[in-house]
Design a protein around this motif. Structure first.
Motif, short mmCIF file in Angstrom:
data_model
loop_
_atom_site.label_atom_id
_atom_site.label_comp_id
_atom_site.label_asym_id
_atom_site.label_seq_id
_atom_site.Cartn_x
_atom_site.Cartn_y
_atom_site.Cartn_z
N PHE A 10 0.84 -1.20 0.00
CA PHE A 10 0.00 0.00 0.00
C PHE A 10 0.88 1.25 0.00
CE2 PHE A 10 -1.40 3.26 3.07
CZ PHE A 10 -2.46 3.82 2.37
N PHE A 11 1.84 1.30 0.92
CA PHE A 11 2.72 2.45 1.08
C PHE A 11 3.54 2.71 -0.19
CE2 PHE A 11 6.98 3.97 2.60
CZ PHE A 11 6.60 5.21 3.09
N TRP A 12 4.22 1.69 -0.67
CA TRP A 12 5.14 1.86 -1.80
C TRP A 12 4.43 2.01 -3.14
CZ3 TRP A 12 9.92 3.44 -1.55
CH2 TRP A 12 10.59 3.31 -0.33
N ALA A 13 3.14 1.67 -3.22
CA ALA A 13 2.41 1.84 -4.48
C ALA A 13 2.32 3.30 -4.89
CB ALA A 13 1.00 1.25 -4.35
N PHE A 14 2.41 4.20 -3.91
CA PHE A 14 2.33 5.63 -4.23
C PHE A 14 3.50 6.11 -5.09
CE2 PHE A 14 -0.44 5.35 -0.51
CZ PHE A 14 -1.54 6.06 -0.95
N THR A 15 4.60 5.36 -5.09
CA THR A 15 5.78 5.75 -5.91
C THR A 15 6.20 4.62 -6.84
OG1 THR A 15 7.39 4.97 -4.27
CG2 THR A 15 6.65 7.29 -4.11
N ASP A 16 5.32 3.68 -7.08
CA ASP A 16 5.66 2.50 -7.89
C ASP A 16 6.91 1.80 -7.36
OD1 ASP A 16 3.49 2.85 -9.68
OD2 ASP A 16 4.63 4.30 -10.85
N GLY A 17 7.06 1.82 -6.04
CA GLY A 17 8.18 1.12 -5.41
C GLY A 17 9.52 1.82 -5.50
N LYS A 18 9.51 3.04 -5.98
CA LYS A 18 10.77 3.78 -6.17
C LYS A 18 10.96 4.84 -5.09
CE LYS A 18 10.83 3.15 -11.17
NZ LYS A 18 9.70 2.25 -11.30
N VAL A 19 12.23 5.11 -4.78
CA VAL A 19 12.59 6.16 -3.85
C VAL A 19 12.59 7.49 -4.61
CG1 VAL A 19 14.45 7.08 -2.39
CG2 VAL A 19 13.99 4.61 -2.43
N ILE A 20 11.98 8.50 -4.03
CA ILE A 20 11.99 9.85 -4.59
C ILE A 20 13.23 10.55 -4.05
CG2 ILE A 20 10.81 12.07 -4.67
CD1 ILE A 20 8.18 10.45 -4.09
N LEU A 21 14.10 10.99 -4.92
CA LEU A 21 15.31 11.68 -4.50
C LEU A 21 15.05 13.17 -4.43
CD1 LEU A 21 18.33 11.45 -3.78
CD2 LEU A 21 18.83 11.71 -6.22
N GLY A 22 15.14 13.72 -3.20
CA GLY A 22 15.00 15.16 -3.02
C GLY A 22 16.19 15.88 -3.64
N ASP A 23 16.11 17.20 -3.72
CA ASP A 23 17.19 17.95 -4.34
C ASP A 23 18.37 18.17 -3.39
OD1 ASP A 23 16.38 20.03 -2.65
OD2 ASP A 23 15.57 21.27 -4.26
N GLY A 24 18.21 17.78 -2.13
CA GLY A 24 19.30 17.92 -1.17
C GLY A 24 19.46 19.32 -0.61
N VAL A 25 18.55 20.22 -0.98
CA VAL A 25 18.65 21.61 -0.54
C VAL A 25 17.33 22.08 0.09
CG1 VAL A 25 19.03 24.00 -1.30
CG2 VAL A 25 20.33 22.13 -2.35
#
Length: 188
Positions: free
Chosen positions: A118-133
């Motif tokens: 359920f949780f990971w379906a929101f990103t198709d199982g992928k990690v969203i990489l922030g811009d680091g800033v």
């Protein structure tokens, strides 16, 4: 490891540094652990995360190791016990929300719905990489997740709490660009 660059928000407390280095932002795929993380984020509402982190073992003891089946069966005597327990945040509303959250977790599982999926379906199982800033308290995606959690009956799951959960559980890699953990989430 003191010569490593870490996120600037972290400070210098060894307990917090260990949490940052070993847990925060690492992709979590265990349903029970994700549920525990969500419940702890809910307890954090209005408090600092370090307060919850310091009490985490107390929470685990008070909430039967965050075993959803056991917590789902908690009754009024358990609410009273937890309200008297200095090892947890003694908020009746948050305690009751955790018990209800366990019941919802079990209902989802009993319908064949995996909490991690359920949780990971929101990103198709992928990690969203922030811009680091950029530092943000919530995002459009955390608002969508919050709305779905609320629709299912979870409490203390507003967009800010949902976003903190996404960060802690590694759905979002929001480490500072200079941090040694930045960009490592997808590799965990």
């Amino acid at each position: 490891m003191s010569d490593l660059h870490r996120c600037t928000w972290l400070g210098h407390e060894p307990f917090y540094i260990a949490y940052h280095d070993d847990e925060w932002g690492r992709p979590e795929h265990d349903s029970r652990t994700l549920w525990e993380m969500l419940m702890l984020e809910g307890f954090q509402a209005g408090l600092s995360w370090i307060t919850i982190l310091r009490k985490r073992e107390g929470f685990r003891a008070g909430f039967a190791g965050f075993d959803p089946d056991k917590v789902a069966a908690f009754g009024e005597e358990d609410v009273a016990r937890l309200m008297a327990d200095p090892g947890v945040v003694r908020s009746q509303a948050k305690i009751r929300a955790t018990i209800r959250g366990a019941q919802i977790f079990c209902e989802m599982r009993d319908r064949g719905e995996d909490f991690a999926a359920f949780f990971w379906a929101f990103t198709d199982g992928k990690v969203i990489l922030g811009d680091g800033v950029t530092r943000q308290a919530s995002t459009p995606l955390s608002a969508v997740i919050s709305k779905e959690l609320k629709r299912r009956g979870f409490k203390f799951v507003g967009p800010t709490i949902a976003y903190a959960w996404m960060q802690a559980a590694g759905m979002v890699d929001d480490h500072d660009r200079a941090c040694f953990r930045y960009g490592k989430g997808a590799a965990d």
